[in-house]
Design an enzyme around this catalytic site. Structure first.
Site, PDB file in Angstrom:
ATOM      1  N   ALA A   1      18.613  13.321  56.721  1.00 31.29           N
ATOM      2  CA  ALA A   1      17.699  13.498  57.854  1.00 31.29           C
ATOM      3  C   ALA A   1      17.455  14.977  58.157  1.00 31.29           C
ATOM      4  O   ALA A   1      18.362  15.804  58.068  1.00 31.29           O
ATOM      5  CB  ALA A   1      18.276  12.823  59.091  1.00 31.29           C
TER       6      ALA A   1
ATOM      7  N   ASP B   1      23.024  14.656  58.513  1.00 32.32           N
ATOM      8  CA  ASP B   1      22.200  15.834  58.788  1.00 32.32           C
ATOM      9  C   ASP B   1      21.970  16.645  57.521  1.00 32.32           C
ATOM     10  O   ASP B   1      22.889  17.212  56.963  1.00 32.32           O
ATOM     11  CB  ASP B   1      22.923  16.694  59.845  1.00 32.32           C
ATOM     12  N   CYS B   2      20.721  16.709  57.073  1.00 32.79           N
ATOM     13  CA  CYS B   2      20.406  17.484  55.863  1.00 32.79           C
ATOM     14  C   CYS B   2      20.842  18.940  56.002  1.00 32.79           C
ATOM     15  O   CYS B   2      21.268  19.567  55.042  1.00 32.79           O
ATOM     16  CB  CYS B   2      18.898  17.419  55.618  1.00 32.79           C
ATOM     17  N   PHE B   3      20.730  19.485  57.245  1.00 33.55           N
ATOM     18  CA  PHE B   3      21.062  20.899  57.417  1.00 33.55           C
ATOM     19  C   PHE B   3      22.542  21.117  57.722  1.00 33.55           C
ATOM     20  O   PHE B   3      22.981  22.233  57.907  1.00 33.55           O
ATOM     21  CB  PHE B   3      20.172  21.526  58.506  1.00 33.55           C
TER      22      PHE B   3
ATOM     23  N   LYS C   1      21.893  27.762  56.436  1.00 33.94           N
ATOM     24  CA  LYS C   1      20.897  27.087  55.604  1.00 33.94           C
ATOM     25  C   LYS C   1      19.513  27.260  56.225  1.00 33.94           C
ATOM     26  O   LYS C   1      19.216  26.689  57.274  1.00 33.94           O
ATOM     27  CB  LYS C   1      21.255  25.610  55.477  1.00 33.94           C
TER      28      LYS C   1
END
Length: 247
Positions: free
Chosen positions: A84, A140-142, A157
């Site tokens: 996400a 969480d992608c980040f 990131k």
């Protein structure tokens, strides 16, 4: 002197997540069928949205009821993989192209080169992340940086990217976090410490895009022709957007 390949540049577009994902998906299909040249575009999400990776079916229940500044936060599914991403205070890029040989990671790195060169010119050095498999368990992608992501020297990131391949064609899009709202990120992803890269104050979105367009032209050895979406293209995209992308 060889004549450079012509790519299409679609001007900066603000729209909701369903529309943005439909545009990217449509561009990939058009390119794959030979009806459309390679393409570069930049866009922003309005309203604020959380985009889920195509295969990401588990996510916190409270994401369905989040608001920001009085407006409901959209929940949208991407055609690409990954985790996400919260799209607030970010700028998204999308590249649709073909003819890239090698592995998935090699394709990522060929496409990401224009981002690395561009941000270097803007004063921020980026390199690839190196997360292990634990990233699969992080919604969480980040929250973690894989070898498809670009991080600063101190580990922040800045850019998370995702990819979809169809035949010989590739869609790669990614989010650049420019002015994230720290409180909102904490509300969405929980209490992990959230660090922010300081984007220089004089860097407008227009300036960032102009530099990235120049480095893309150089990295992909192409010329860009600016061409907004036509009325007919919008109709095809809107038809597609009603069928896709809701979680």
């Amino acid at each position: 002197m060889h004549s450079k390949r012509i790519w299409r540049l679609i001007p900066l577009l603000e729209a909701d997540g369903n529309i943005q994902m439909a545009i990217d998906h449509w561009l990939l299909g058009q390119h794959l069928s030979g009806q459309h040249p390679p393409c570069l575009r930049f866009y922003t999400w309005s309203p604020v949205a959380i985009s889920l990776g195509y295969h990401q079916h588990k996510y916190p229940q409270h994401w369905q009821n989040l608001t920001w500044q009085g407006q409901k936060i959209d929940l949208v599914r991407r055609p690409t993989g990954g985790r996400a991403v919260l799209h607030q205070g970010d700028l998204t890029y999308a590249v649709v192209t073909s003819g890239l040989s090698g592995s998935r990671i090699e394709a990522y790195q060929k496409i990401c080169e224009f981002l690395i060169q561009g941000w270097r010119q803007l004063g921020i050095d980026l390199h690839y992340g190196s997360a292990g498999r634990g990233y699969i368990h992080n919604p969480d992608c980040f929250g973690t940086a894989t070898d498809a992501d670009l991080i600063t020297q101190d580990g922040y990131k800045l850019i998370g990217s995702a990819q979809l391949r169809r035949g010989g064609a590739i869609l790669q899009h990614g989010s650049m976090r420019l002015q994230p709202d720290v409180d909102l990120f904490t509300k969405v992803f929980g209490g992990e410490s959230f660090s922010c890269v300081q984007i220089p104050q004089n860097l407008s979105m227009e300036k960032i895009i102009a530099v990235l367009i120049a480095t893309a032209s150089n990295c992909f050895d192409m010329q860009l022709a600016v061409q907004p979406l036509s009325e007919d293209e919008w109709q095809a995209i809107l038809a597609l957007s009603t069928k896709l992308y809701s979680p």
